[in-house]
Design a protein around this motif. Structure first.
Motif, PDB file in Angstrom:
ATOM      1  N   VAL A  28       0.817  -1.211   0.000  1.00  0.00           N
ATOM      2  CA  VAL A  28       0.000   0.000   0.000  1.00  0.00           C
ATOM      3  C   VAL A  28       0.854   1.265   0.000  1.00  0.00           C
ATOM      4  O   VAL A  28       0.522   2.243  -0.668  1.00  0.00           O
ATOM      5  N   MET A  29       1.957   1.252   0.712  1.00  0.00           N
ATOM      6  CA  MET A  29       2.766   2.472   0.847  1.00  0.00           C
ATOM      7  C   MET A  29       3.804   2.643  -0.254  1.00  0.00           C
ATOM      8  O   MET A  29       4.401   3.711  -0.379  1.00  0.00           O
ATOM      9  N   ARG A  30       4.007   1.631  -1.064  1.00  0.00           N
ATOM     10  CA  ARG A  30       5.088   1.652  -2.048  1.00  0.00           C
ATOM     11  C   ARG A  30       5.071   2.894  -2.951  1.00  0.00           C
ATOM     12  O   ARG A  30       6.081   3.579  -3.095  1.00  0.00           O
ATOM     13  N   ALA A  31       3.943   3.184  -3.583  1.00  0.00           N
ATOM     14  CA  ALA A  31       3.904   4.295  -4.546  1.00  0.00           C
ATOM     15  C   ALA A  31       4.250   5.627  -3.878  1.00  0.00           C
ATOM     16  O   ALA A  31       5.043   6.413  -4.420  1.00  0.00           O
ATOM     17  N   ASP A  32       3.670   5.894  -2.695  1.00  0.00           N
ATOM     18  CA  ASP A  32       3.967   7.158  -2.014  1.00  0.00           C
ATOM     19  C   ASP A  32       5.418   7.212  -1.553  1.00  0.00           C
ATOM     20  O   ASP A  32       6.079   8.245  -1.669  1.00  0.00           O
ATOM     21  N   LEU A  33       5.932   6.108  -1.029  1.00  0.00           N
ATOM     22  CA  LEU A  33       7.326   6.097  -0.584  1.00  0.00           C
ATOM     23  C   LEU A  33       8.286   6.222  -1.769  1.00  0.00           C
ATOM     24  O   LEU A  33       9.305   6.909  -1.674  1.00  0.00           O
ATOM     25  N   GLU A  34       7.960   5.593  -2.893  1.00  0.00           N
ATOM     26  CA  GLU A  34       8.808   5.747  -4.088  1.00  0.00           C
ATOM     27  C   GLU A  34       8.795   7.189  -4.572  1.00  0.00           C
ATOM     28  O   GLU A  34       9.838   7.743  -4.933  1.00  0.00           O
ATOM     29  N   ARG A  35       7.616   7.808  -4.573  1.00  0.00           N
ATOM     30  CA  ARG A  35       7.502   9.203  -4.992  1.00  0.00           C
ATOM     31  C   ARG A  35       8.376  10.107  -4.132  1.00  0.00           C
ATOM     32  O   ARG A  35       8.969  11.070  -4.598  1.00  0.00           O
ATOM     33  N   LEU A  36       8.487   9.765  -2.843  1.00  0.00           N
ATOM     34  CA  LEU A  36       9.299  10.560  -1.912  1.00  0.00           C
ATOM     35  C   LEU A  36      10.762  10.103  -1.881  1.00  0.00           C
ATOM     36  O   LEU A  36      11.565  10.647  -1.132  1.00  0.00           O
ATOM     37  N   GLY A  37      11.093   9.103  -2.716  1.00  0.00           N
ATOM     38  CA  GLY A  37      12.465   8.599  -2.759  1.00  0.00           C
ATOM     39  C   GLY A  37      12.856   7.836  -1.501  1.00  0.00           C
ATOM     40  O   GLY A  37      14.032   7.773  -1.153  1.00  0.00           O
ATOM     41  N   ARG A  38      11.883   7.211  -0.833  1.00  0.00           N
ATOM     42  CA  ARG A  38      12.145   6.577   0.457  1.00  0.00           C
ATOM     43  C   ARG A  38      11.732   5.110   0.518  1.00  0.00           C
ATOM     44  O   ARG A  38      11.701   4.530   1.598  1.00  0.00           O
ATOM     45  N   TYR A  39      11.413   4.485  -0.621  1.00  0.00           N
ATOM     46  CA  TYR A  39      10.935   3.104  -0.545  1.00  0.00           C
ATOM     47  C   TYR A  39      12.081   2.115  -0.403  1.00  0.00           C
ATOM     48  O   TYR A  39      13.037   2.128  -1.165  1.00  0.00           O
ATOM     49  N   ASP A  40      11.958   1.264   0.572  1.00  0.00           N
ATOM     50  CA  ASP A  40      12.831   0.118   0.786  1.00  0.00           C
ATOM     51  C   ASP A  40      11.888  -0.969   1.307  1.00  0.00           C
ATOM     52  O   ASP A  40      11.362  -0.851   2.422  1.00  0.00           O
ATOM     53  N   HIS A  42      12.178  -4.015   2.441  1.00  0.00           N
ATOM     54  CA  HIS A  42      12.518  -4.641   3.721  1.00  0.00           C
ATOM     55  C   HIS A  42      12.225  -3.689   4.876  1.00  0.00           C
ATOM     56  O   HIS A  42      11.612  -4.081   5.878  1.00  0.00           O
ATOM     57  N   ARG A  43      12.638  -2.445   4.743  1.00  0.00           N
ATOM     58  CA  ARG A  43      12.410  -1.462   5.807  1.00  0.00           C
ATOM     59  C   ARG A  43      10.918  -1.214   6.038  1.00  0.00           C
ATOM     60  O   ARG A  43      10.463  -1.105   7.173  1.00  0.00           O
ATOM     61  N   ALA A  44      10.144  -1.143   4.957  1.00  0.00           N
ATOM     62  CA  ALA A  44       8.698  -0.928   5.088  1.00  0.00           C
ATOM     63  C   ALA A  44       8.048  -2.052   5.889  1.00  0.00           C
ATOM     64  O   ALA A  44       7.194  -1.800   6.753  1.00  0.00           O
ATOM     65  N   ARG A  45       8.469  -3.275   5.620  1.00  0.00           N
ATOM     66  CA  ARG A  45       7.919  -4.411   6.361  1.00  0.00           C
ATOM     67  C   ARG A  45       8.420  -4.438   7.807  1.00  0.00           C
ATOM     68  O   ARG A  45       7.656  -4.689   8.737  1.00  0.00           O
ATOM     69  N   GLN A  46       9.706  -4.158   7.985  1.00  0.00           N
ATOM     70  CA  GLN A  46      10.296  -4.230   9.320  1.00  0.00           C
ATOM     71  C   GLN A  46       9.728  -3.166  10.248  1.00  0.00           C
ATOM     72  O   GLN A  46       9.543  -3.417  11.433  1.00  0.00           O
ATOM     73  N   ARG A  47       9.448  -1.993   9.740  1.00  0.00           N
ATOM     74  CA  ARG A  47       8.857  -0.948  10.590  1.00  0.00           C
ATOM     75  C   ARG A  47       7.512  -1.392  11.141  1.00  0.00           C
ATOM     76  O   ARG A  47       7.183  -1.096  12.282  1.00  0.00           O
ATOM     77  N   LEU A  48       6.734  -2.112  10.337  1.00  0.00           N
ATOM     78  CA  LEU A  48       5.463  -2.655  10.844  1.00  0.00           C
ATOM     79  C   LEU A  48       5.743  -3.711  11.899  1.00  0.00           C
ATOM     80  O   LEU A  48       5.154  -3.694  12.990  1.00  0.00           O
ATOM     81  N   ARG A  49       6.632  -4.641  11.602  1.00  0.00           N
ATOM     82  CA  ARG A  49       6.945  -5.708  12.565  1.00  0.00           C
ATOM     83  C   ARG A  49       7.393  -5.127  13.905  1.00  0.00           C
ATOM     84  O   ARG A  49       6.997  -5.612  14.964  1.00  0.00           O
ATOM     85  N   ASP A  50       8.234  -4.099  13.847  1.00  0.00           N
ATOM     86  CA  ASP A  50       8.786  -3.510  15.072  1.00  0.00           C
ATOM     87  C   ASP A  50       7.744  -2.795  15.917  1.00  0.00           C
ATOM     88  O   ASP A  50       7.905  -2.684  17.130  1.00  0.00           O
TER      89      ASP A  50
END
Length: 179
Positions: A28-40, A42-50
């Motif tokens: 869900v967050m991929r497009a917005d994070l890519e637009r902001l130059g911040r998509y990773d 692994h990091r997107a998944r890990q932030r949820l897990r944490d």
């Protein structure tokens, strides 16, 4: 299934939900994070897990499937709305508004202010504004919003179940922005 036959319900999250929700977040967050130059991914998944907290998280079930999730937890003298994700094929069908109305009816009943942050440029911001959220602060990446109890836009909550339009197929264009 007819367009109005798909119902929805909130169920309590369980620890076993973490991986499917982490994957949903990354999608869900991929497009917005890519637009902001911040998509990773692994990091997107890990932030949820944490930060996953089953005690404050509800899973949104619609049409017999996991359609999304929402977390509402106490923080800083208010309720904090986070991890509100809908699977792309459920976006633009009224589910996000229905879930948000239900969540806000609960926080209103408690007399609680709700805070959240949304990514700059995200279509979800319009959803929150329609439900009475206003900008408190922003930076180049995030917009921090709040909603006092009883703010305009939260009328009409009818509990934790409802009716909505059928999910959009992957091949169909979205008819509305936001969640």
């Amino acid at each position: 299934m007819s367009a109005q036959a798909a119902g929805w319900v909130l169920r309590s999250a369980e620890a076993a939900d973490v991986e499917v929700i982490a994957e949903l977040r990354a999608t869900v967050m991929r497009a917005d994070l890519e637009r902001l130059g911040r998509y990773d991914g692994h990091r997107a998944r890990q932030r949820l897990r944490d930060s996953f907290s089953p005690q404050y998280t509800s899973v949104i079930m619609a049409g017999g499937e996991l359609a999304g999730c929402v977390t509402v937890r106490p923080a800083e003298g208010r309720q904090w709305l986070e991890h509100f994700y809908l699977a792309p094929h459920w976006q633009g069908r009224g589910l996000g508004s229905a879930v948000l109305r239900t969540v806000l009816a609960g926080t209103d009943a408690q007399g609680m202010t709700v805070g959240l942050n949304v990514l700059q440029g995200s279509a979800a911001r319009r959803l929150y504004e329609r439900h009475g959220f206003v900008v408190e602060a922003q930076d180049p990446v995030d917009v921090f919003m709040m909603r006092p109890p009883g703010a305009a836009g939260a009328k009409g909550a009818a509990g934790t179940t409802g009716r909505l339009a059928r999910p959009r197929k992957a091949s169909e264009p979205s008819t509305a922005g936001g969640q």
